[in-house]
Design a protein around this motif. Structure first.
Motif, short mmCIF file in Angstrom:
data_model
loop_
_atom_site.label_atom_id
_atom_site.label_comp_id
_atom_site.label_asym_id
_atom_site.label_seq_id
_atom_site.Cartn_x
_atom_site.Cartn_y
_atom_site.Cartn_z
N PRO A 4 0.79 -1.02 0.01
CA PRO A 4 0.03 0.07 0.00
C PRO A 4 0.86 1.47 -0.09
O PRO A 4 0.53 2.30 -0.67
CB PRO A 4 -0.74 0.04 1.51
N MET A 5 2.04 1.35 0.59
CA MET A 5 2.83 2.38 0.82
C MET A 5 3.44 2.70 -0.79
O MET A 5 3.61 3.90 -0.85
CB MET A 5 4.15 2.39 1.94
N ALA A 6 3.93 1.65 -1.37
CA ALA A 6 4.45 1.73 -2.61
C ALA A 6 3.26 2.09 -3.53
O ALA A 6 3.79 3.08 -4.39
CB ALA A 6 5.19 0.44 -2.89
N TYR A 7 2.47 1.84 -3.60
CA TYR A 7 1.04 2.06 -4.49
C TYR A 7 0.99 3.82 -4.11
O TYR A 7 0.91 4.48 -5.37
CB TYR A 7 -0.03 1.28 -3.91
N ASN A 8 0.89 4.21 -2.91
CA ASN A 8 0.62 5.54 -2.57
C ASN A 8 1.65 6.50 -3.21
O ASN A 8 1.67 7.41 -3.83
CB ASN A 8 0.39 5.74 -1.14
N GLN A 9 2.99 5.86 -3.04
CA GLN A 9 4.20 6.47 -3.43
C GLN A 9 4.36 6.63 -4.81
O GLN A 9 4.70 7.61 -5.50
CB GLN A 9 5.28 5.78 -2.79
N GLY A 10 3.72 5.62 -5.49
CA GLY A 10 3.77 5.56 -7.07
C GLY A 10 2.91 6.65 -7.62
O GLY A 10 3.24 7.69 -8.63
N PHE A 11 1.56 6.90 -6.77
CA PHE A 11 0.78 7.81 -7.52
C PHE A 11 1.20 9.48 -7.07
O PHE A 11 0.79 10.41 -7.71
CB PHE A 11 -0.73 7.57 -7.05
N TYR A 12 1.80 9.44 -5.72
CA TYR A 12 2.36 10.67 -5.38
C TYR A 12 3.35 11.18 -6.54
O TYR A 12 3.37 12.36 -6.97
CB TYR A 12 3.10 10.60 -3.83
N ASN A 13 4.25 10.43 -6.78
CA ASN A 13 5.16 10.77 -7.86
C ASN A 13 4.55 11.03 -9.25
O ASN A 13 5.06 12.03 -9.83
CB ASN A 13 6.42 9.70 -7.97
N LEU A 14 3.53 10.17 -9.64
CA LEU A 14 2.99 10.62 -10.72
C LEU A 14 2.16 11.91 -10.77
O LEU A 14 2.19 12.82 -11.67
CB LEU A 14 1.72 9.43 -11.17
N PHE A 15 1.60 12.31 -9.84
CA PHE A 15 0.65 13.48 -9.64
C PHE A 15 1.88 14.64 -9.71
O PHE A 15 1.68 15.75 -10.25
CB PHE A 15 -0.08 13.69 -8.34
N LEU A 16 3.03 14.47 -8.87
CA LEU A 16 4.02 15.59 -9.15
C LEU A 16 4.45 15.64 -10.64
O LEU A 16 4.55 16.85 -11.20
CB LEU A 16 5.30 15.41 -8.36
N ALA A 17 4.45 14.62 -11.26
CA ALA A 17 5.14 14.49 -12.67
C ALA A 17 3.83 15.28 -13.52
O ALA A 17 4.03 16.09 -14.61
CB ALA A 17 5.50 13.26 -13.09
N LEU A 18 2.94 14.86 -13.21
CA LEU A 18 1.71 15.76 -13.93
C LEU A 18 1.70 16.97 -13.74
O LEU A 18 1.43 17.89 -14.67
CB LEU A 18 0.26 15.03 -13.76
N GLY A 19 2.03 17.53 -12.49
CA GLY A 19 2.19 19.03 -12.38
C GLY A 19 3.02 19.68 -13.17
O GLY A 19 2.96 20.72 -13.59
N VAL A 20 4.21 19.12 -13.46
CA VAL A 20 5.22 19.51 -14.07
C VAL A 20 5.07 19.59 -15.71
O VAL A 20 5.15 20.65 -16.35
CB VAL A 20 6.70 18.84 -14.18
N VAL A 21 4.24 18.34 -16.09
CA VAL A 21 3.71 18.71 -17.44
C VAL A 21 2.62 19.76 -17.67
O VAL A 21 2.78 20.51 -18.72
CB VAL A 21 3.18 17.34 -17.80
N VAL A 22 1.66 19.78 -16.81
CA VAL A 22 0.64 20.92 -16.87
C VAL A 22 1.33 22.43 -16.90
O VAL A 22 1.24 23.23 -17.40
CB VAL A 22 -0.28 20.73 -15.86
N ALA A 23 2.50 22.70 -15.85
CA ALA A 23 3.36 23.76 -15.77
C ALA A 23 3.76 24.11 -17.16
O ALA A 23 3.67 25.39 -17.63
CB ALA A 23 4.17 23.59 -14.71
#
Length: 93
Positions: A12-31
């Motif tokens: 569960p922690m790894a799953y959460n961490q993966g999505f956390y990193n995905l959302f940060l990457a999406l933030g950079v892409v949107v920026a």
């Protein structure tokens, strides 16, 4: 991992961490999309927010375990450089 049970505990922690990193990457892409589409202020502010979040995550990693210094430096160095440049770019607007 020493066992399958350890892996299941961390799943569960790894799953959460993966999505956390995905959302940060999406933030950079949107920026970047905002910057390239002419919305400079919005793009710069979003990029700054995302990069500051990454730097703070590196600091949390370091404060949670001092032995993670190298990992924290790897995780936080590039976003910290980006924060400096983004802050300079915002200052010129």
């Amino acid at each position: 991992m020493k066992s399958a049970a350890d892996a299941e505990t961390l799943r569960p922690m790894a799953y959460n961490q993966g999505f956390y990193n995905l959302f940060l990457a999406l933030g950079v892409v949107v920026a970047l999309v905002l910057l390239w589409s002419g919305l400079q202020l919005a793009g710069l502010v979003l990029a700054l927010f995302v990069c500051v979040s990454m730097v703070l995550a590196a600091l949390v990693l370091l404060t949670s375990n001092r032995r993670m210094l190298r990992a924290a430096l790897v995780q936080g160095a590039a976003p910290l450089v980006a924060v400096v440049f983004l802050a300079a770019a915002l200052a010129t607007l």
